[in-house]
Design an enzyme around this catalytic site. Structure first.
Site, PDB file in Angstrom:
ATOM      1  CE1 TYR A   1      56.272  48.990  50.561  1.00  0.00           C
ATOM      2  CE2 TYR A   1      57.184  50.928  51.002  1.00  0.00           C
ATOM      3  CZ  TYR A   1      57.593  49.607  51.114  1.00  0.00           C
ATOM      4  OH  TYR A   1      58.097  49.333  49.818  1.00  0.00           O
TER       5      TYR A   1
ATOM      6  CB  THR B   1      61.677  49.693  51.294  1.00  0.00           C
ATOM      7  OG1 THR B   1      61.726  50.872  51.038  1.00  0.00           O
ATOM      8  CG2 THR B   1      60.704  49.539  52.614  1.00  0.00           C
ATOM      9  CG  ASP B   2      64.742  54.238  51.278  1.00  0.00           C
ATOM     10  OD1 ASP B   2      63.794  53.410  50.938  1.00  0.00           O
ATOM     11  OD2 ASP B   2      65.555  55.501  50.055  1.00  0.00           O
ATOM     12  CD  GLU B   3      58.832  54.885  51.588  1.00  0.00           C
ATOM     13  OE1 GLU B   3      58.017  54.785  52.228  1.00  0.00           O
ATOM     14  OE2 GLU B   3      58.559  55.350  50.071  1.00  0.00           O
TER      15      GLU B   3
ATOM     16  CE  LYS C   1      55.172  51.938  43.814  1.00  0.00           C
ATOM     17  NZ  LYS C   1      54.494  50.230  43.375  1.00  0.00           N
TER      18      LYS C   1
ATOM     19  CD  GLU D   1      48.910  45.297  47.863  1.00  0.00           C
ATOM     20  OE1 GLU D   1      48.826  45.938  47.443  1.00  0.00           O
ATOM     21  OE2 GLU D   1      48.353  44.097  47.914  1.00  0.00           O
TER      22      GLU D   1
ATOM     23  CG  LEU E   1      48.888  36.854  38.557  1.00  0.00           C
ATOM     24  CD1 LEU E   1      48.703  36.014  37.914  1.00  0.00           C
ATOM     25  CD2 LEU E   1      50.064  37.873  38.240  1.00  0.00           C
TER      26      LEU E   1
ATOM     27  CG  HIS F   1      54.986  63.457  51.051  1.00  0.00           C
ATOM     28  ND1 HIS F   1      55.413  64.252  50.565  1.00  0.00           N
ATOM     29  CD2 HIS F   1      56.495  62.659  50.777  1.00  0.00           C
ATOM     30  CE1 HIS F   1      55.412  64.051  49.491  1.00  0.00           C
ATOM     31  NE2 HIS F   1      56.492  62.737  49.550  1.00  0.00           N
TER      32      HIS F   1
ATOM     33  CG  ASP G   1      53.144  66.947  51.806  1.00  0.00           C
ATOM     34  OD1 ASP G   1      53.093  65.979  50.397  1.00  0.00           O
ATOM     35  OD2 ASP G   1      53.509  67.618  51.831  1.00  0.00           O
TER      36      ASP G   1
ATOM     37  CE  LYS H   1      59.377  46.008  52.388  1.00  0.00           C
ATOM     38  NZ  LYS H   1      59.336  44.498  51.495  1.00  0.00           N
TER      39      LYS H   1
END
Ligand code: NAD
Ligand code: DAU
Length: 349
Positions: A156, A131-133, A195, A88, A37, A291, A287, A160
């Site tokens: 991030y 994730t695809d990131e 988001k 996260e 939480l 990115h 930006d 991952k």
């Protein structure tokens, strides 16, 4: 799979997954939800579930980094499958303050893997949500496949990527039964309004500025969250152990287009603002550092091997998402005001 540990089940996708498993899927076992939480975890996302499924659902407010607690939860609940969502998840936060990302996403995943390894005989599957990131950024052409090399660009996505590598290594080294999925951008009910999509919906409803990073031409591949949940369950049931699966919506769109669509739908359904169309609220801002320009998933392995395809189009998915945020004003008020945090403090400290 009789006793499935779902981590991060009070977050956006985890909560949708628990609703999906209990209310829509053919899963008949128990769900043990472990969630720390954090600011992103909200028990209101699962309101009524405990009452409706008393034999099949239990919640523990715990940190996946706490090794002793994880061991107790595994043993006391006879865990035989893991679906690991806890993380996260917000790129901008990882740029400002990466510490929690390293801790939860890498150390927390390692901790869960170790807890699982110590009980490997009992474990049918460890499914890791990614994730695809992790693949980095695409140019104007091409798609991410399961064979695309990793090239993460934010704290991030690097965290991952680290967790994905650990999961894969536990399969190769210890024979742990794992599967991994790398998914594109999700949207839908219960997404925290930091988001892009929920932030824009709520700001546009209130007539606030709509921040668009850079030139607004970065591209994401949007997938309705229920389609992601169905894909994960399909992999858990029928995926090949040791394999990774890319999940995507086949729905690439520039950010500016997403924002304009939301403005137009709200102008139509909620009426124009006194100053005119909500498009007038669009504000180009500085930006995001590093990115990624474009993400696009080749989900043909999911289609060919598991027969999965997204059911929701962006047109219908975005309309029902906007409707959900309008109809669930109490939820959004609690989230924006932080009232849900006061409730958590009262009930859990
Ligand atoms: P979210 O931020 O909404 O939810 C994360 C949940 O994890 C929260 O409930 C939080 O309280 C919990 N959590 C965080 N740290 C924890 C810890 N140490 N111990 C226990 N619980 C902890 O995230 P989300 O958008 O639902 O994403 C879920 C997973 O899906 C993540 O692994 C994310 O990387 C992945 N993913 C997300 C998207 C997306 O578009 N949102 C796309 C692809 C993959
Ligand atoms: O691709 C999957 C990833 O999608 C997940 O792994 C992440 O957990 C999830 O947060 C999401 O990451 P993004 O960074 O793509 O999502 P976000 O909603 O933060 O941003 C979407 C795009 O919109 C991105 O190009 C940045 C841009 N953006 C975002 C915000 C919050 C804006 O232009 N303005 C904004 O205010």
């Amino acid at each position: 799979m009789k006793n499935m540990l779902v981590t991060g089940g009070c977050g956006f996708i985890g909560a949708n997954f628990i609703h999906y498993l209990l209310e829509e899927s053919d899963y008949s076992g128990r769900i043990i939800n472990v969630d720390k939480l954090t600011y992103a975890g909200n028990p209101e996302n699962l309101a009524g579930v405990e009452e409706r499924f008393p034999e099949r659902y239990i919640f523990f407010k715990d940190d996946i980094c706490d090794k002793n607690r994880m061991a107790d939860i595994f043993d006391e609940n006879e865990i035989d499958a893991v679906c690991h969502f806890a993380a996260e998840s917000h790129v901008d936060r990882s740029i400002v303050s990466p510490d929690d990302f390293i801790q939860t996403n890498i150390v927390g995943t390692f901790n869960l893997l170790e807890t699982t390894r110590e009980r490997i005989k009992n474990i049918k599957l460890f499914h890791h949500i990614s994730t695809d990131e992790v693949f980095g950024s695409l140019g104007i052409e091409g798609y991410f496949t399961e064979k695309t090399p990793y090239h993460p660009n934010s704290p991030y996505s690097a965290s991952k990527a680290g967790s994905d590598h650990l999961v894969r290594a536990y399969h190769e080294t210890y024979g742990m039964p794992v599967t991994i999925s790398n998914c594109s951008n999700n949207y839908g009910p219960y997404q925290f309004p930091e988001k892009l999509i929920p932030l824009i919906i709520l700001n546009a409803l209130e007539g606030k500025p709509l921040p668009v990073y850079g030139d607004g031409k970065n591209i994401r591949d949007w997938l309705y969250v229920r389609d992601h949940c169905a894909a994960v369950w399909e992999i858990m049931k029928r995926g090949k152990i040791g394999e990774t699966y890319n999940i995507g919506g086949n729905n690439e769109m520039e950010n500016i287009k997403v924002v304009e669509i939301i403005c137009d739908i709200l102008d139509e359904t909620a009426g124009m603002l006194p100053a005119g169309s909500r498009r007038g609220l669009i504000t180009f801002v500085k930006d995001r550092p590093g990115h990624d320009r474009r993400y696009a998933i080749d989900a043909s392995k999911m289609r060919d091997d598991l027969g999965w395809q997204p059911e929701e189009s962006f047109e219908t998915g975005i309309k029902s998402t906007i409707r959900w945020y309008i109809d669930n004003k109490k939820w959004t008020d609690h989230v924006i005001s932080g009232e849900y945090q006061a409730w958590i403090k009262k009930h859990y400290t």
